[in-house]
Design a protein around this motif. Structure first.
Motif, PDB file in Angstrom:
ATOM      1  N   ASP A 126       2.755   4.449  -3.559  1.00 15.92           N
ATOM      2  CA  ASP A 126       3.949   4.079  -4.445  1.00 15.92           C
ATOM      3  C   ASP A 126       3.340   4.192  -5.873  1.00 15.92           C
ATOM      4  OD1 ASP A 126       5.627   2.961  -6.157  1.00 15.92           O
ATOM      5  OD2 ASP A 126       6.364   1.174  -4.721  1.00 15.92           O
TER       6      ASP A 126
ATOM      7  N   THR B 214       1.602   0.618   5.874  1.00 14.29           N
ATOM      8  CA  THR B 214       0.825   0.008   4.653  1.00 14.29           C
ATOM      9  C   THR B 214       1.141   0.677   3.490  1.00 14.29           C
ATOM     10  OG1 THR B 214      -1.087  -0.434   6.194  1.00 14.29           O
ATOM     11  CG2 THR B 214      -1.611   0.181   3.970  1.00 14.29           C
ATOM     12  N   VAL B 215       1.364   0.110   2.357  1.00  9.99           N
ATOM     13  CA  VAL B 215       1.767   0.555   1.297  1.00  9.99           C
ATOM     14  C   VAL B 215       0.343   0.549   0.198  1.00  9.99           C
ATOM     15  CG1 VAL B 215       3.073   0.164  -1.027  1.00  9.99           C
ATOM     16  CG2 VAL B 215       3.961   0.347   1.202  1.00  9.99           C
TER      17      VAL B 215
ATOM     18  N   MET C   4       0.002   0.535  -3.834  1.00  7.63           N
ATOM     19  CA  MET C   4       0.917   0.741  -4.989  1.00  7.63           C
ATOM     20  C   MET C   4      -0.097   0.808  -6.222  1.00  7.63           C
ATOM     21  SD  MET C   4       3.551  -2.180  -6.652  1.00  7.63           S
ATOM     22  CE  MET C   4       4.741  -1.561  -5.485  1.00  7.63           C
TER      23      MET C   4
ATOM     24  N   LEU D 156       6.761  -3.944   6.282  1.00  8.23           N
ATOM     25  CA  LEU D 156       5.782  -3.797   5.356  1.00  8.23           C
ATOM     26  C   LEU D 156       4.730  -4.769   6.193  1.00  8.23           C
ATOM     27  CD1 LEU D 156       4.442  -3.268   2.806  1.00  8.23           C
ATOM     28  CD2 LEU D 156       4.711  -5.493   1.803  1.00  8.23           C
TER      29      LEU D 156
ATOM     30  N   CYS E 149       0.604  -4.622   1.554  1.00 12.20           N
ATOM     31  CA  CYS E 149       0.870  -3.787   0.145  1.00 12.20           C
ATOM     32  C   CYS E 149      -0.545  -4.006  -0.817  1.00 12.20           C
ATOM     33  CB  CYS E 149       2.222  -4.122  -0.855  1.00 12.20           C
ATOM     34  SG  CYS E 149       2.167  -3.377  -2.362  1.00 12.20           S
TER      35      CYS E 149
ATOM     36  N   THR F  15       7.412 -11.193   2.476  1.00  4.63           N
ATOM     37  CA  THR F  15       6.901 -10.013   1.867  1.00  4.63           C
ATOM     38  C   THR F  15       5.780 -10.217   0.843  1.00  4.63           C
ATOM     39  OG1 THR F  15       8.963  -8.662   2.178  1.00  4.63           O
ATOM     40  CG2 THR F  15       7.392  -7.996   0.292  1.00  4.63           C
TER      41      THR F  15
ATOM     42  N   ILE G 260       1.322  -8.973  -0.135  1.00  8.52           N
ATOM     43  CA  ILE G 260       1.019  -8.209  -1.248  1.00  8.52           C
ATOM     44  C   ILE G 260      -0.545  -8.856  -1.750  1.00  8.52           C
ATOM     45  CG2 ILE G 260       1.526  -7.730  -3.581  1.00  8.52           C
ATOM     46  CD1 ILE G 260       4.177  -8.293  -3.195  1.00  8.52           C
TER      47      ILE G 260
END
Length: 378
Positions: A92, A141-142, A144, A178, A181, A205, A209
């Motif tokens: 992202d 898996t993100v 960012m 998610l 992140c 969420t 993070i």
């Protein structure tokens, strides 16, 4: 399933009965339950609202939809590779987005549709990964990347409002997908941005993070095998023609050549265009009499500033003269149309009075100046 408590299993059974018309997949149902802390009533409201969104944006066929070129080239982010557990990785690249440029070049509804299309792609990719590894893989898996994030470029009110709306749409329509992140390249204003976004992010969420410091590439190499990690992010993978980003769109400034020709103008500005000022707390009804069935009613409108709500109503001439007696053909919906005019059409299958309603009743202070035209044709 074995990890559920007795109360959670009870909630699942109750939820399964409540939404049997939507899904009987317990893994799928658990996503909605977990998103609402196993509150069955809230979970049902959430999944039924998702059904409404699916119908509105035709999500069953959205993967066949081709977004405008500007969104394909400048809407940042993409899937690439998998982590060490087989979970797909999405990059992202929010720091690279030119929200103002995109909003001058594409309709807001198309920007929203791209985000929903990504949600459907995620579901498809999770199934592919599950088949590939012979086990159920439900999480993503993100990474960012906030490189380039700045007050001047990103903290523009209209763009920020849309960005927050996209977060809300993702959270409410694709919950509990998610795994983790990792936020990298965070600028000094990160705490300010996160503070604005936090109300739209579910508590579960937030726990997933992780804000990484200067050694973020070392962290990524531990959770994503180097041959699955793009060189741009510290791995060994290279894309076509030595692309270090492996095809991941990094965003960038949208060239003016993509700005819509009628941005800020109606396609029929001039004699055919009407204008009106709608006071705060009021609405304007424009009645169009249709005497020939199968006529097509077309309209286009924009505001000088800010948004306006729009609805289309119908009443047969037998029901009286008050527009309040009519039925809504298109429910009232807020339209951000000061940059890009809003267009629409409706096939009028019945004779009677069709009403274009411009609604400013939600505003307590601001009047709205609108420019509009309509036509009726066979």
């Amino acid at each position: 399933m074995s990890q559920l408590s007795s109360s959670q299993e009870k909630a699942l059974r109750k939820f399964r009965q409540r939404v049997s018309d939507i899904s009987d997949d317990d893994h799928e149902l658990l996503r909605w339950l977990r998103a609402r802390n196993f509150d069955v009533d809230k979970s049902e409201a959430m999944i039924r609202n998702h059904v409404t969104i699916r119908e509105k944006y035709d999500l069953d066929h959205v993967l066949d939809w081709t977004p405008p070129e500007v969104l394909r080239l400048y809407q940042p982010g993409r899937f690439f590779g998998e982590d060490t557990d087989g979970n797909p990785v999405f990059y992202d690249v929010s720091g690279g987005i030119d929200m103002k440029g995109l909003m001058k070049s594409a309709r807001e509804s198309d920007i929203i549709k791209v985000i929903l299309q990504n949600g459907e792609k995620t579901r498809s990719i999770l199934k592919i990964q599950s088949d590939k590894h012979g086990k159920r893989i439900d999480l993503v898996t993100v990474v960012m990347d906030l490189e380039g994030l700045s007050l001047q470029r990103h903290f523009w009110k209209r763009g920020l409002d849309l960005y927050l709306e996209l977060i809300r749409l993702t959270e409410s329509n694709y919950p509990e997908q998610l795994k983790v992140c990792y936020v990298v390249n965070g600028p000094r204003i990160l705490s300010l941005l996160y503070g604005l976004c936090k109300p739209f992010i579910a508590d579960e969420t937030k726990k997933k993070i992780h804000f990484l410091g200067r050694e973020w590439k070392d962290v990524l190499r531990k959770v994503i095998h180097p041959d699955q990690l793009p060189s741009h992010y510290g791995g060994d993978a290279m894309g076509i023609d030595g692309d270090p980003a492996c095809g991941i769109c990094l965003g960038g400034t949208v060239p003016e050549k993509y700005f819509l020709a009628n941005a800020g103008h109606l396609s029929k500005d001039g004699a055919d265009c009407r204008r009106a000022t709608i006071s705060a707390g009021h609405k304007l009804d424009v009645n169009v009499e249709v005497t020939d069935p199968e006529s097509t009613l077309r309209w286009e409108f924009r505001t000088e500033q800010n948004d306006i709500a729009f609805a289309l109503m119908f009443k047969s001439q037998r029901t009286g003269s008050s527009s309040e007696d009519g039925e809504f053909l298109l429910a009232k919906e807020k339209k951000e149309c000061d940059l890009i005019p809003e267009k629409g059409q409706y096939l009028c299958s019945q004779t009677g009075i069709y009403t274009l309603r411009f609604d400013n009743t939600s505003s307590w202070i601001k009047s709205k100046k609108i420019f509009f035209y309509y036509d009726l044709s066979k």
